[in-house]
Design a protein around this motif. Structure first.
Motif, PDB file in Angstrom:
ATOM      1  N   TYR A 333       0.819  -1.213   0.000  1.00 35.45           N
ATOM      2  CA  TYR A 333       0.000   0.000   0.000  1.00 35.45           C
ATOM      3  C   TYR A 333       0.851   1.260   0.000  1.00 35.45           C
ATOM      4  CZ  TYR A 333      -3.556  -3.420   1.306  1.00 35.45           C
ATOM      5  OH  TYR A 333      -4.395  -4.515   1.336  1.00 35.45           O
ATOM      6  N   GLU A 334       2.124   1.110  -0.384  1.00 38.41           N
ATOM      7  CA  GLU A 334       3.064   2.230  -0.479  1.00 38.41           C
ATOM      8  C   GLU A 334       3.192   2.974   0.850  1.00 38.41           C
ATOM      9  OE1 GLU A 334       3.104   4.193  -4.623  1.00 38.41           O
ATOM     10  OE2 GLU A 334       0.990   3.675  -4.273  1.00 38.41           O
ATOM     11  N   MET A 335       3.246   2.187   1.921  1.00 40.96           N
ATOM     12  CA  MET A 335       3.469   2.735   3.256  1.00 40.96           C
ATOM     13  C   MET A 335       4.709   2.090   3.849  1.00 40.96           C
ATOM     14  SD  MET A 335      -0.367   2.664   4.880  1.00 40.96           S
ATOM     15  CE  MET A 335      -1.804   3.251   3.955  1.00 40.96           C
ATOM     16  N   ASN A 336       5.206   2.690   4.907  1.00 38.94           N
ATOM     17  CA  ASN A 336       6.361   2.122   5.603  1.00 38.94           C
ATOM     18  C   ASN A 336       6.250   2.461   7.079  1.00 38.94           C
ATOM     19  OD1 ASN A 336       8.734   0.726   5.994  1.00 38.94           O
ATOM     20  ND2 ASN A 336       9.949   1.970   4.584  1.00 38.94           N
ATOM     21  N   ARG A 485       6.089  -4.358   9.979  1.00 38.85           N
ATOM     22  CA  ARG A 485       6.218  -4.216   8.522  1.00 38.85           C
ATOM     23  C   ARG A 485       5.834  -5.513   7.820  1.00 38.85           C
ATOM     24  NH1 ARG A 485      11.256  -2.799   8.537  1.00 38.85           N
ATOM     25  NH2 ARG A 485      10.815  -0.566   8.846  1.00 38.85           N
ATOM     26  N   ALA A 486       6.104  -6.641   8.481  1.00 38.55           N
ATOM     27  CA  ALA A 486       5.823  -7.941   7.872  1.00 38.55           C
ATOM     28  C   ALA A 486       4.402  -8.434   8.155  1.00 38.55           C
ATOM     29  CB  ALA A 486       6.821  -8.973   8.393  1.00 38.55           C
ATOM     30  N   MET A 487       3.663  -7.759   9.001  1.00 40.49           N
ATOM     31  CA  MET A 487       2.324  -8.221   9.386  1.00 40.49           C
ATOM     32  C   MET A 487       1.359  -8.105   8.212  1.00 40.49           C
ATOM     33  SD  MET A 487      -0.105  -6.892  12.525  1.00 40.49           S
ATOM     34  CE  MET A 487       0.965  -7.539  13.807  1.00 40.49           C
ATOM     35  N   PRO A 488       0.598  -9.169   7.913  1.00 40.33           N
ATOM     36  CA  PRO A 488      -0.384  -9.087   6.820  1.00 40.33           C
ATOM     37  C   PRO A 488      -1.471  -8.066   7.137  1.00 40.33           C
ATOM     38  CG  PRO A 488       0.030 -11.370   7.478  1.00 40.33           C
ATOM     39  CD  PRO A 488       0.651 -10.514   8.523  1.00 40.33           C
ATOM     40  N   LEU A 489      -1.989  -7.438   6.093  1.00 42.20           N
ATOM     41  CA  LEU A 489      -3.066  -6.461   6.247  1.00 42.20           C
ATOM     42  C   LEU A 489      -4.225  -6.823   5.332  1.00 42.20           C
ATOM     43  CD1 LEU A 489      -1.066  -3.085   6.352  1.00 42.20           C
ATOM     44  CD2 LEU A 489      -2.157  -4.262   8.288  1.00 42.20           C
TER      45      LEU A 489
END
Length: 523
Positions: A333-336, A485-489
């Motif tokens: 989603y182009e987030m960090n 960062r690795a958590m699924p959304l």
């Protein structure tokens, strides 16, 4: 089953070892205990660990690489003498580097030998007064294989409560173990690896350690190497950080790992099971939560992360399956996510207790400003809450935009491990923002995260669903940016929908209700 001869419970060697060790530790300063990672095994925990041993050969070789005053070794021998009448000879090898504990250990094991003789068990003892990890540095093979099958020592059972402290990457022990760990490793992982390398095939592994090795990127290589040969059989999870080592005020979340050496087990077609038990601490060890599940559901060795998940309650499985089914991520989603750049002791020249957000000062947001779904600024505190805009020269300030702020640390006993709140740019005037290092923040790599995304992500992170997922998957006391960062959304549309519903939230509607509604609608 054999029984004890008539004598006082307090006269058992394990009780003598516990009293002797506690007295020695009490005479050391907190700094000395911390430097040595010196947290001796409470006798109740030693008894519990001893009860997990499942060996019945007539002759048994046992290794304890961090023996302390010998409580754990005594508990094991006492348990074998009672429960395993076939055991007639026990060879003990004990490593200890603390001079005070070495003297106590020799006295304790002498007493143990006499006690065992009364129970028709011959005990021989070898005490090694050297650093165990350095003594067995050859266990860390340069070719990437952890286990040296030609080891001159081969034990039937390895047990330990190893020391817990980080060592520098330049430490000789860290250098020796570079094929297993990297960076600044915690010493306990090196004990686990080197000790297991001395275990015979089919031998038992029993360790009480922090849970932190089970997840996170710093231990990923360790998990890959260690679990390639050690097959987990059972895990006990202490629900309270304090209650497993109450007298020593240990804050690490502790587990007891029981495994067997089974080289290449992950390639087997057999369906292995894992037993998970849980207790709050020592007081309720006789009344355990207990369940079994397929080992593959707890440890997927085919995955890249190889996280060792420990769902104690059956309902937690459903949360894992649901979140794992999501295919979105921050990156997609182009987030960090990053850690707040302001480290206060390194920025004293810029931070101030007095200021007004303007061209000259920006708000400095600390962890205690952040509650679930709420950032309150300013608050009553002795901490400086303002930072000079001159700090932009040091890249310490961020544009005052929409973010999601997440506490990096939380007490395990708190209702939720994840605590997040949306920061909306209109909250405080000014063009710049300071975020302290005990916070993580999620941001858009596009121009800006919209408000519904910020509200929706914060609500998700505060939900029971994601909190359960995180607790089961991570035993770390720190909520790391890497793990988030690795958590699924879920799909972005669902995140936005949740954010829209949060805006319209009625007084009787909880975040969990909103998240459940969004998930139900998506289905």
């Amino acid at each position: 089953m054999a029984s004890y001869k008539r004598h006082s419970w307090e006269s058992l060697p394990s009780r003598f070892a516990d009293r002797l060790g506690a007295g020695i530790v009490a005479r050391k300063t907190p700094a000395e205990r911390k430097a040595g990672g010196l947290y001796l095994t409470p006798v109740e925990v030693a008894d519990f660990i001893a009860g997990q041993a499942n060996t019945s050969a007539s002759e048994i070789r046992i290794l304890d690489p961090a023996a302390g005053s010998g409580t754990l070794l005594c508990a094991i021998v006492e348990g074998l003498a009672i429960a395993e009448p076939r055991v007639r000879k026990v060879e003990l090898t004990a490593y200890e580097t603390d001079p005070d504990l070495q003297e106590a250990l020799a006295s304790v094991l002498d007493r143990l030998k006499r006690w065992a003789e009364e129970h028709q068990v011959e005990v021989s003892v070898r005490i090694e007064k050297q650093d165990f990890v350095l003594a067995h540095a050859g266990s860390f093979r340069s070719n990437g294989h952890l286990f040296d099958t030609q080891s001159r020592e081969c034990f039937d059972l390895v047990i330990a409560n190893p020391p817990y402290f980080k060592i520098s990457k330049d430490d000789p022990r860290a250098q020796a173990a570079m094929v297993v760990v990297h960076g600044q490793p915690n010493i306990y992982a090196l004990f686990m690896a080197a000790t297991a390398a001395l275990l015979r095939k089919g031998g038992e592994f029993l360790f009480i350690t922090p849970r932190s090795f089970a997840s996170g990127p710093y231990f990923r290589l360790f998990r890959e190497k260690f679990f390639a040969n050690i097959r987990p059989v059972g895990v006990h999870v202490f629900g309270s950080r304090r209650e497993a080592f109450g007298r020593d005020e240990v804050l690490q979340e502790s587990i007891i790992l029981r495994g067997v050496r089974d080289d290449g087990w992950q390639h087997s077609r057999e369906g292995f099971e894992l037993e998970i038990t849980g207790s709050a601490g020592i007081a309720d060890l006789a009344h355990l939560n207990r369940r079994s599940l397929p080992l593959r559901d707890a440890l997927d060795m085919a995955s890249s992360s190889k996280i060792f998940r420990l769902p104690i309650l059956p309902g937690e499985d459903a949360a894992l399956r649901l979140v794992d089914s999501w295919t979105g991520s921050l990156h997609q989603y182009e987030m960090n996510i990053s850690t707040g750049p302001v480290v206060p002791f390194r920025a004293t020249e810029y931070i101030d207790k007095i200021g007004v957000p303007s061209n000259d000062y920006a708000p400095l947001i600390w962890m205690n400003h952040v509650l679930a779904m709420q950032v309150t600024f300013p608050i009553e505190t002795r901490k400086p809450q303002y930072i000079s805009t001159v700090a932009t020269e040091k890249s310490l300030l961020l544009p005052n935009r929409n973010y999601v702020l997440i506490r990096r640390f939380s007490a395990k006993e708190e209702a939720r491990r994840l605590v997040a709140a949306p920061w909306l740019k209109g909250s405080v005037p000014g063009s710049l923002l300071g975020i302290e290092n005990h916070l993580n923040y999620i941001y858009s790599m596009r121009d800006e995260m919209n408000e519904n995304e910020a509200l929706g992500l914060a609500a998700l992170l505060n939900s029971e669903l994601l909190d359960t997922y995180f607790r089961v998957s991570s035993g770390n006391t720190q909520v790391s940016a890497t793990e988030l960062r690795a958590m699924p959304l879920p799909p972005r549309d669902m995140i936005v929908f949740i954010g829209q519903r949060v805006r319209k939230q009625s007084g009787g509607e909880s975040l969990d209700d909103i998240v459940k509604e969004a998930i139900g609608t998506a289905r």
